[in-house]
Design a protein around this motif. Structure first.
Motif, PDB file in Angstrom:
ATOM      1  N   SER A   1       3.149   7.126   9.130  1.00 12.27           N
ATOM      2  CA  SER A   1       3.780   7.823   8.006  1.00 12.27           C
ATOM      3  C   SER A   1       4.503   6.871   7.046  1.00 12.27           C
ATOM      4  N   ARG A   2       4.421   5.565   7.317  1.00 13.65           N
ATOM      5  CA  ARG A   2       5.168   4.601   6.491  1.00 13.65           C
ATOM      6  C   ARG A   2       4.302   3.726   5.606  1.00 13.65           C
ATOM      7  N   VAL A   3       3.010   3.661   5.853  1.00 15.81           N
ATOM      8  CA  VAL A   3       2.149   2.786   5.056  1.00 15.81           C
ATOM      9  C   VAL A   3       1.671   3.508   3.801  1.00 15.81           C
ATOM     10  N   PRO A   4       1.385   2.754   2.752  1.00 15.11           N
ATOM     11  CA  PRO A   4       0.845   3.390   1.551  1.00 15.11           C
ATOM     12  C   PRO A   4      -0.537   3.978   1.827  1.00 15.11           C
TER      13      PRO A   4
ATOM     14  N   ALA B   1       0.227  -0.054  -4.965  1.00 10.64           N
ATOM     15  CA  ALA B   1       0.758  -0.824  -6.101  1.00 10.64           C
ATOM     16  C   ALA B   1       2.286  -0.808  -6.106  1.00 10.64           C
ATOM     17  N   ALA B   2       2.878   0.337  -5.802  1.00 11.93           N
ATOM     18  CA  ALA B   2       4.336   0.436  -5.768  1.00 11.93           C
ATOM     19  C   ALA B   2       4.907  -0.440  -4.653  1.00 11.93           C
ATOM     20  N   ALA B   3       4.258  -0.450  -3.497  1.00  9.18           N
ATOM     21  CA  ALA B   3       4.715  -1.289  -2.382  1.00  9.18           C
ATOM     22  C   ALA B   3       4.628  -2.770  -2.762  1.00  9.18           C
ATOM     23  N   TRP B   4       3.576  -3.139  -3.467  1.00  7.74           N
ATOM     24  CA  TRP B   4       3.414  -4.520  -3.922  1.00  7.74           C
ATOM     25  C   TRP B   4       4.528  -4.885  -4.899  1.00  7.74           C
ATOM     26  N   ARG B   5       4.778  -4.031  -5.877  1.00  5.83           N
ATOM     27  CA  ARG B   5       5.800  -4.326  -6.888  1.00  5.83           C
ATOM     28  C   ARG B   5       7.210  -4.368  -6.296  1.00  5.83           C
ATOM     29  N   ALA B   6       7.422  -3.698  -5.175  1.00  4.56           N
ATOM     30  CA  ALA B   6       8.739  -3.686  -4.530  1.00  4.56           C
ATOM     31  C   ALA B   6       8.916  -4.828  -3.528  1.00  4.56           C
ATOM     32  N   SER B   7       7.883  -5.633  -3.345  1.00  2.00           N
ATOM     33  CA  SER B   7       7.919  -6.667  -2.303  1.00  2.00           C
ATOM     34  C   SER B   7       8.599  -7.959  -2.752  1.00  2.00           C
ATOM     35  N   GLU B   8       9.060  -8.720  -1.772  1.00  2.00           N
ATOM     36  CA  GLU B   8       9.622 -10.050  -2.034  1.00  2.00           C
ATOM     37  C   GLU B   8       8.555 -10.975  -2.599  1.00  2.00           C
ATOM     38  N   GLU B   9       7.313 -10.799  -2.151  1.00  2.00           N
ATOM     39  CA  GLU B   9       6.213 -11.635  -2.633  1.00  2.00           C
ATOM     40  C   GLU B   9       5.984 -11.436  -4.130  1.00  2.00           C
ATOM     41  N   TYR B  10       6.100 -10.208  -4.583  1.00  2.00           N
ATOM     42  CA  TYR B  10       5.942  -9.907  -6.005  1.00  2.00           C
ATOM     43  C   TYR B  10       7.070 -10.552  -6.810  1.00  2.00           C
ATOM     44  N   ALA B  11       8.294 -10.426  -6.310  1.00  2.00           N
ATOM     45  CA  ALA B  11       9.440 -11.045  -6.989  1.00  2.00           C
ATOM     46  C   ALA B  11       9.270 -12.558  -7.052  1.00  2.00           C
ATOM     47  N   GLN B  12       8.807 -13.160  -5.961  1.00  2.00           N
ATOM     48  CA  GLN B  12       8.590 -14.608  -5.938  1.00  2.00           C
ATOM     49  C   GLN B  12       7.493 -15.014  -6.919  1.00  2.00           C
ATOM     50  N   LEU B  13       6.438 -14.223  -6.994  1.00  2.00           N
ATOM     51  CA  LEU B  13       5.357 -14.497  -7.943  1.00  2.00           C
ATOM     52  C   LEU B  13       5.910 -14.547  -9.363  1.00  2.00           C
ATOM     53  N   HIS B  14       6.745 -13.599  -9.716  1.00  2.00           N
ATOM     54  CA  HIS B  14       7.295 -13.574 -11.069  1.00  2.00           C
ATOM     55  C   HIS B  14       8.247 -14.744 -11.316  1.00  2.00           C
ATOM     56  N   GLN B  15       8.976 -15.156 -10.308  1.00  2.00           N
ATOM     57  CA  GLN B  15       9.815 -16.350 -10.453  1.00  2.00           C
ATOM     58  C   GLN B  15       8.938 -17.580 -10.674  1.00  2.00           C
ATOM     59  N   ASP B  16       7.854 -17.691  -9.910  1.00  2.00           N
ATOM     60  CA  ASP B  16       6.933 -18.818 -10.058  1.00  2.00           C
ATOM     61  C   ASP B  16       6.297 -18.824 -11.448  1.00  2.00           C
ATOM     62  N   LEU B  17       5.911 -17.655 -11.944  1.00  2.00           N
ATOM     63  CA  LEU B  17       5.318 -17.565 -13.279  1.00  2.00           C
ATOM     64  C   LEU B  17       6.324 -17.953 -14.358  1.00  2.00           C
TER      65      LEU B  17
ATOM     66  N   PRO C   1      -3.842   4.461  -4.129  1.00  2.00           N
ATOM     67  CA  PRO C   1      -3.747   3.245  -4.941  1.00  2.00           C
ATOM     68  C   PRO C   1      -2.361   3.072  -5.563  1.00  2.00           C
ATOM     69  N   ALA C   2      -1.776   4.156  -6.061  1.00  2.87           N
ATOM     70  CA  ALA C   2      -0.446   4.071  -6.679  1.00  2.87           C
ATOM     71  C   ALA C   2       0.614   3.670  -5.657  1.00  2.87           C
ATOM     72  N   GLU C   3       0.508   4.178  -4.438  1.00  2.00           N
ATOM     73  CA  GLU C   3       1.466   3.808  -3.393  1.00  2.00           C
ATOM     74  C   GLU C   3       1.314   2.344  -2.998  1.00  2.00           C
TER      75      GLU C   3
ATOM     76  N   GLN D   1      -3.203  -3.114  -8.977  1.00  2.00           N
ATOM     77  CA  GLN D   1      -3.005  -4.379  -8.275  1.00  2.00           C
ATOM     78  C   GLN D   1      -2.133  -4.134  -7.053  1.00  2.00           C
ATOM     79  N   CYS D   2      -2.670  -4.488  -5.882  1.00  2.00           N
ATOM     80  CA  CYS D   2      -1.963  -4.272  -4.618  1.00  2.00           C
ATOM     81  C   CYS D   2      -1.440  -5.574  -4.031  1.00  2.00           C
ATOM     82  N   TYR D   3      -1.959  -6.691  -4.515  1.00  2.00           N
ATOM     83  CA  TYR D   3      -1.523  -8.010  -4.037  1.00  2.00           C
ATOM     84  C   TYR D   3      -2.108  -9.066  -4.947  1.00  2.00           C
ATOM     85  N   PHE D   4      -1.337 -10.097  -5.203  1.00  2.00           N
ATOM     86  CA  PHE D   4      -1.846 -11.307  -5.843  1.00  2.00           C
ATOM     87  C   PHE D   4      -1.030 -12.455  -5.294  1.00  2.00           C
TER      88      PHE D   4
END
Length: 118
Positions: free
Chosen positions: A63-66, A73-89, A69-71, A16-19
Motif C-alpha cells: 500500500s506504500r509504493v506508487p 513521478a511524484a515519488a521521484w520529485r519528492a526524493s533526495e536523488e531528485y533534489a541532488q540532481l537539481h543541485q548538480d544541474l 505514472p503520476a504517483e 519522468q520517474c527517475y533520471f
C-alpha cells in the motif's frame, strides 16, 4: 557488471520517474518497496516497473509504493536523488553558463579551424 551508460532515464507514460546514475537506479526503486527478482537484469527490472502486471512489490510495501505514472513521478520529485540532481544541474550551469567563457572559447577555436581551411 559492466555499465556502458552512466545515466538512465525511466519514463512511464510520459512521466519522468527517475533520471540519474545507472549504478544507483536499482537501489532507488528497491528502497521504495519494489523487488528485483533474482536473475532479472537491471534494465529489465526498471522497465518492469512501468507495467503493473510485471513489477514485483516487496512484502509489507503493497500500500506504500506508487501505482500510477503520476504517483511514480511524484515519488521521484519528492526524493533526495531528485533534489541532488537539481543541485548538480545548478552547479553545472554556474560552471558552464550559456553564452559564457566556454562558448566564447569554442567559437574562437571554431573560427581558427575554419580559417585554416579557407
Amino acid at each position: 557488471m559492466t555499465y556502458y551508460f552512466d545515466k538512465v532515464v525511466l519514463l512511464y507514460q510520459g512521466e519522468q520517474c527517475y533520471f540519474g546514475s545507472t549504478k544507483k537506479a536499482k537501489d532507488f526503486f528497491v528502497r521504495m518497496g519494489f523487488e528485483c527478482p533474482e536473475r532479472q537484469t537491471v534494465p529489465d527490472f526498471l522497465t518492469s516497473l512501468t507495467s503493473p502486471s510485471e513489477r514485483v512489490i516487496r512484502a509489507g510495501f503493497e500500500s506504500r509504493v506508487p501505482q500510477t505514472p503520476a504517483e511514480f513521478a511524484a515519488a521521484w520529485r519528492a526524493s533526495e536523488e531528485y533534489a541532488q540532481l537539481h543541485q548538480d544541474l545548478q552547479k553545472y550551469d554556474e560552471r558552464f553558463p550559456i553564452g559564457g567563457e566556454s562558448l566564447e572559447a569554442f567559437q574562437a577555436s571554431r573560427r581558427a579551424q575554419q580559417s585554416k581551411h579557407m
